[in-house]
Scaffold this motif. Sequence first.
Motif, PDB file in Angstrom:
ATOM      1  N   LEU A   1     -56.050  42.111  56.786  1.00 50.68           N
ATOM      2  CA  LEU A   1     -55.901  42.585  55.409  1.00 50.68           C
ATOM      3  C   LEU A   1     -54.433  42.651  55.064  1.00 50.68           C
ATOM      4  CD1 LEU A   1     -58.351  45.632  55.323  1.00 50.68           C
ATOM      5  CD2 LEU A   1     -58.778  43.342  54.460  1.00 50.68           C
ATOM      6  N   ASP A   2     -54.128  42.722  53.769  1.00 54.40           N
ATOM      7  CA  ASP A   2     -52.774  43.063  53.380  1.00 54.40           C
ATOM      8  C   ASP A   2     -52.809  44.398  52.639  1.00 54.40           C
ATOM      9  OD1 ASP A   2     -53.126  42.722  50.538  1.00 54.40           O
ATOM     10  OD2 ASP A   2     -52.950  40.550  50.838  1.00 54.40           O
ATOM     11  N   SER A   3     -51.668  44.907  52.315  1.00 53.62           N
ATOM     12  CA  SER A   3     -51.593  46.259  51.765  1.00 53.62           C
ATOM     13  C   SER A   3     -51.958  46.319  50.290  1.00 53.62           C
ATOM     14  CB  SER A   3     -50.180  46.830  51.981  1.00 53.62           C
ATOM     15  OG  SER A   3     -49.929  46.989  53.359  1.00 53.62           O
ATOM     16  N   ASN A   4     -52.313  45.192  49.681  1.00 49.95           N
ATOM     17  CA  ASN A   4     -52.667  45.183  48.260  1.00 49.95           C
ATOM     18  C   ASN A   4     -54.168  45.112  48.016  1.00 49.95           C
ATOM     19  OD1 ASN A   4     -49.917  45.161  47.326  1.00 49.95           O
ATOM     20  ND2 ASN A   4     -49.808  43.004  47.897  1.00 49.95           N
ATOM     21  N   ASP A   5     -54.906  44.377  48.874  1.00 44.56           N
ATOM     22  CA  ASP A   5     -56.321  44.148  48.584  1.00 44.56           C
ATOM     23  C   ASP A   5     -57.260  44.984  49.450  1.00 44.56           C
ATOM     24  OD1 ASP A   5     -56.090  42.986  51.058  1.00 44.56           O
ATOM     25  OD2 ASP A   5     -56.732  40.993  50.437  1.00 44.56           O
ATOM     26  N   TRP A   6     -56.725  45.959  50.179  1.00 44.71           N
ATOM     27  CA  TRP A   6     -57.550  46.719  51.117  1.00 44.71           C
ATOM     28  C   TRP A   6     -58.696  47.455  50.444  1.00 44.71           C
ATOM     29  CZ3 TRP A   6     -58.291  51.964  50.873  1.00 44.71           C
ATOM     30  CH2 TRP A   6     -57.446  52.672  50.024  1.00 44.71           C
ATOM     31  N   TYR A   7     -58.426  48.057  49.271  1.00 44.55           N
ATOM     32  CA  TYR A   7     -59.437  48.921  48.655  1.00 44.55           C
ATOM     33  C   TYR A   7     -60.675  48.126  48.244  1.00 44.55           C
ATOM     34  CZ  TYR A   7     -61.514  52.463  45.629  1.00 44.55           C
ATOM     35  OH  TYR A   7     -62.366  53.363  45.047  1.00 44.55           O
ATOM     36  N   GLU A   8     -60.469  46.990  47.607  1.00 45.26           N
ATOM     37  CA  GLU A   8     -61.588  46.163  47.179  1.00 45.26           C
ATOM     38  C   GLU A   8     -62.399  45.689  48.378  1.00 45.26           C
ATOM     39  OE1 GLU A   8     -58.463  45.879  46.145  1.00 45.26           O
ATOM     40  OE2 GLU A   8     -58.763  46.622  44.085  1.00 45.26           O
ATOM     41  N   LYS A   9     -61.720  45.325  49.455  1.00 43.45           N
ATOM     42  CA  LYS A   9     -62.419  44.842  50.654  1.00 43.45           C
ATOM     43  C   LYS A   9     -63.110  45.982  51.396  1.00 43.45           C
ATOM     44  CE  LYS A   9     -59.879  40.563  51.299  1.00 43.45           C
ATOM     45  NZ  LYS A   9     -59.105  39.689  52.206  1.00 43.45           N
ATOM     46  N   PHE A  10     -62.492  47.146  51.384  1.00 45.40           N
ATOM     47  CA  PHE A  10     -63.162  48.308  51.977  1.00 45.40           C
ATOM     48  C   PHE A  10     -64.463  48.600  51.235  1.00 45.40           C
ATOM     49  CE2 PHE A  10     -59.908  51.103  54.448  1.00 45.40           C
ATOM     50  CZ  PHE A  10     -59.566  50.013  55.229  1.00 45.40           C
ATOM     51  N   LYS A  11     -64.414  48.636  49.910  1.00 46.51           N
ATOM     52  CA  LYS A  11     -65.600  48.950  49.106  1.00 46.51           C
ATOM     53  C   LYS A  11     -66.703  47.924  49.328  1.00 46.51           C
ATOM     54  CE  LYS A  11     -65.534  50.584  45.013  1.00 46.51           C
ATOM     55  NZ  LYS A  11     -65.327  50.774  43.563  1.00 46.51           N
ATOM     56  N   ALA A  12     -66.296  46.670  49.505  1.00 47.79           N
ATOM     57  CA  ALA A  12     -67.295  45.600  49.670  1.00 47.79           C
ATOM     58  C   ALA A  12     -67.920  45.597  51.058  1.00 47.79           C
ATOM     59  CB  ALA A  12     -66.639  44.256  49.386  1.00 47.79           C
ATOM     60  N   ASN A  13     -67.243  46.184  52.036  1.00 43.86           N
ATOM     61  CA  ASN A  13     -67.706  46.063  53.425  1.00 43.86           C
ATOM     62  C   ASN A  13     -68.088  47.380  54.100  1.00 43.86           C
ATOM     63  OD1 ASN A  13     -67.207  43.076  54.445  1.00 43.86           O
ATOM     64  ND2 ASN A  13     -65.491  43.606  53.090  1.00 43.86           N
ATOM     65  N   TYR A  14     -67.908  48.478  53.421  1.00 47.76           N
ATOM     66  CA  TYR A  14     -68.186  49.778  54.044  1.00 47.76           C
ATOM     67  C   TYR A  14     -69.603  50.232  53.731  1.00 47.76           C
ATOM     68  CZ  TYR A  14     -67.822  54.832  54.938  1.00 47.76           C
ATOM     69  OH  TYR A  14     -68.021  56.106  55.382  1.00 47.76           O
ATOM     70  N   ASP A  15     -70.404  50.421  54.765  1.00 41.67           N
ATOM     71  CA  ASP A  15     -71.758  50.946  54.621  1.00 41.67           C
ATOM     72  C   ASP A  15     -71.723  52.431  54.971  1.00 41.67           C
ATOM     73  OD1 ASP A  15     -74.395  51.614  54.590  1.00 41.67           O
ATOM     74  OD2 ASP A  15     -75.066  50.055  55.991  1.00 41.67           O
ATOM     75  N   ARG A  16     -71.583  53.260  53.952  1.00 41.20           N
ATOM     76  CA  ARG A  16     -71.432  54.690  54.221  1.00 41.20           C
ATOM     77  C   ARG A  16     -72.760  55.384  54.479  1.00 41.20           C
ATOM     78  NH1 ARG A  16     -71.450  58.374  49.659  1.00 41.20           N
ATOM     79  NH2 ARG A  16     -71.891  57.316  47.690  1.00 41.20           N
ATOM     80  N   THR A  17     -73.858  54.641  54.456  1.00 41.70           N
ATOM     81  CA  THR A  17     -75.149  55.236  54.821  1.00 41.70           C
ATOM     82  C   THR A  17     -75.319  55.308  56.336  1.00 41.70           C
ATOM     83  OG1 THR A  17     -76.342  53.118  54.825  1.00 41.70           O
ATOM     84  CG2 THR A  17     -76.160  54.282  52.721  1.00 41.70           C
ATOM     85  N   LYS A  18     -74.460  54.606  57.074  1.00 46.36           N
ATOM     86  CA  LYS A  18     -74.539  54.584  58.534  1.00 46.36           C
ATOM     87  C   LYS A  18     -73.434  55.443  59.144  1.00 46.36           C
ATOM     88  CE  LYS A  18     -74.795  50.559  60.399  1.00 46.36           C
ATOM     89  NZ  LYS A  18     -74.468  49.146  60.678  1.00 46.36           N
ATOM     90  N   LYS A  19     -73.760  56.174  60.184  1.00 43.62           N
ATOM     91  CA  LYS A  19     -72.756  56.983  60.870  1.00 43.62           C
ATOM     92  C   LYS A  19     -71.642  56.104  61.432  1.00 43.62           C
ATOM     93  CE  LYS A  19     -72.134  60.185  64.731  1.00 43.62           C
ATOM     94  NZ  LYS A  19     -72.785  60.852  65.891  1.00 43.62           N
TER      95      LYS A  19
ATOM     96  N   GLY B   1     -70.735  53.252  60.167  1.00 49.26           N
ATOM     97  CA  GLY B   1     -70.296  52.307  59.147  1.00 49.26           C
ATOM     98  C   GLY B   1     -68.790  52.159  59.034  1.00 49.26           C
ATOM     99  N   LEU B   2     -68.067  53.273  59.095  1.00 48.49           N
ATOM    100  CA  LEU B   2     -66.612  53.231  58.967  1.00 48.49           C
ATOM    101  C   LEU B   2     -65.987  52.535  60.169  1.00 48.49           C
ATOM    102  CD1 LEU B   2     -64.092  54.055  57.397  1.00 48.49           C
ATOM    103  CD2 LEU B   2     -64.174  56.268  58.549  1.00 48.49           C
ATOM    104  N   ARG B   3     -66.429  52.918  61.362  1.00 50.27           N
ATOM    105  CA  ARG B   3     -65.914  52.289  62.578  1.00 50.27           C
ATOM    106  C   ARG B   3     -66.215  50.793  62.594  1.00 50.27           C
ATOM    107  NH1 ARG B   3     -69.532  52.741  67.436  1.00 50.27           N
ATOM    108  NH2 ARG B   3     -70.342  51.002  66.215  1.00 50.27           N
ATOM    109  N   ASP B   4     -67.459  50.422  62.216  1.00 53.70           N
ATOM    110  CA  ASP B   4     -67.846  49.001  62.215  1.00 53.70           C
ATOM    111  C   ASP B   4     -66.966  48.202  61.261  1.00 53.70           C
ATOM    112  OD1 ASP B   4     -69.799  49.509  64.050  1.00 53.70           O
ATOM    113  OD2 ASP B   4     -71.435  49.580  62.590  1.00 53.70           O
ATOM    114  N   MET B   5     -66.680  48.762  60.084  1.00 54.91           N
ATOM    115  CA  MET B   5     -65.855  48.046  59.111  1.00 54.91           C
ATOM    116  C   MET B   5     -64.440  47.846  59.649  1.00 54.91           C
ATOM    117  SD  MET B   5     -64.652  49.157  55.271  1.00 54.91           S
ATOM    118  CE  MET B   5     -63.635  50.482  55.917  1.00 54.91           C
ATOM    119  N   LEU B   6     -63.838  48.912  60.189  1.00 58.27           N
ATOM    120  CA  LEU B   6     -62.450  48.832  60.649  1.00 58.27           C
ATOM    121  C   LEU B   6     -62.309  47.936  61.872  1.00 58.27           C
ATOM    122  CD1 LEU B   6     -61.357  52.580  60.281  1.00 58.27           C
ATOM    123  CD2 LEU B   6     -60.744  50.691  58.781  1.00 58.27           C
TER     124      LEU B   6
END
Length: 265
Positions: free
Chosen positions: A119-137, A139-144
């Motif tokens: 990632l770069d420091s400009n597009d992180w938020y959009e990519k986080f939102k598109a790839n983060y499944d917050r319904t899973k415990k 989910g955050l670790r899997d995305m990162l």
Amino acid sequence: MFKKIIDLFIGTTLKKIVLLSLISITIFLSYIIKTIPNFEKKSGYDIVWKSEYDKYHQGYCLQENKIFSDEELFRRGIIQYLEKDIIVDKKIWIYRYKTLGLGDDKEWKPVGYYVLSELDSNDWYEKFKANYDRTKKSGLRDMLFNTFNAKPSSIDDINELLTIDMSDMTAGFKKPVVLSYGNGTYSLYLGDFLLNKDDDGLCFYNYRETYLIPEREIRKFNKRIYKEILKTRDFGCTHTNIDRCGNVSYDVEEVYLNSRELTGG
């Protein structure tokens, strides 16, 4: 105390002479002996001769007999801050999850810095939102760590990514840097450091972009507030004053003791 002793042994005239001599010596010592910041020491200062005091205020790091640029001092100070901060976070983790017996989780990543190289420091938020499944415990670790391949990084790696912009007095990273607190939560570093120089010296403010908590919505900090701070430079420099050698005023033990309970840190 001195006066009582003198009263016992000598007369009025001699007493005045002795008192004046003591006063003169005190004034003389206050002129030739000074203190300067040295955040490498627990006390936070050095006692030096006036010649060394004057040299320090000419910009010299006395320990290395060199004058460092403001840019180099900010770099040294920020890197030392990040080094000390990770020591504190490790001590807090040991205290909370070992000493207090709060348990462990095999999914938690060790305390440390991790770089999101994809990632770069400009597009992180959009990519986080598109790839983060917050319904899973997980989910955050899997995305990162799976989606964006977060890799453990040393302080030397972080130093390579650190950028100092002296034109707008900010510092940040070429790639997003994530700090793991060891309990499944993270902090995200981007263009997070606001730099300041005034009559008191150099200091910086660590404005972290966001905290990442499992099963919670990812929120960016208020950019309007950030821009206002950036404009006015009205911020505190707690634990982030820098001396002429690039040492930062971060007392690891003090910060640890003030932060280790569950309500802090």
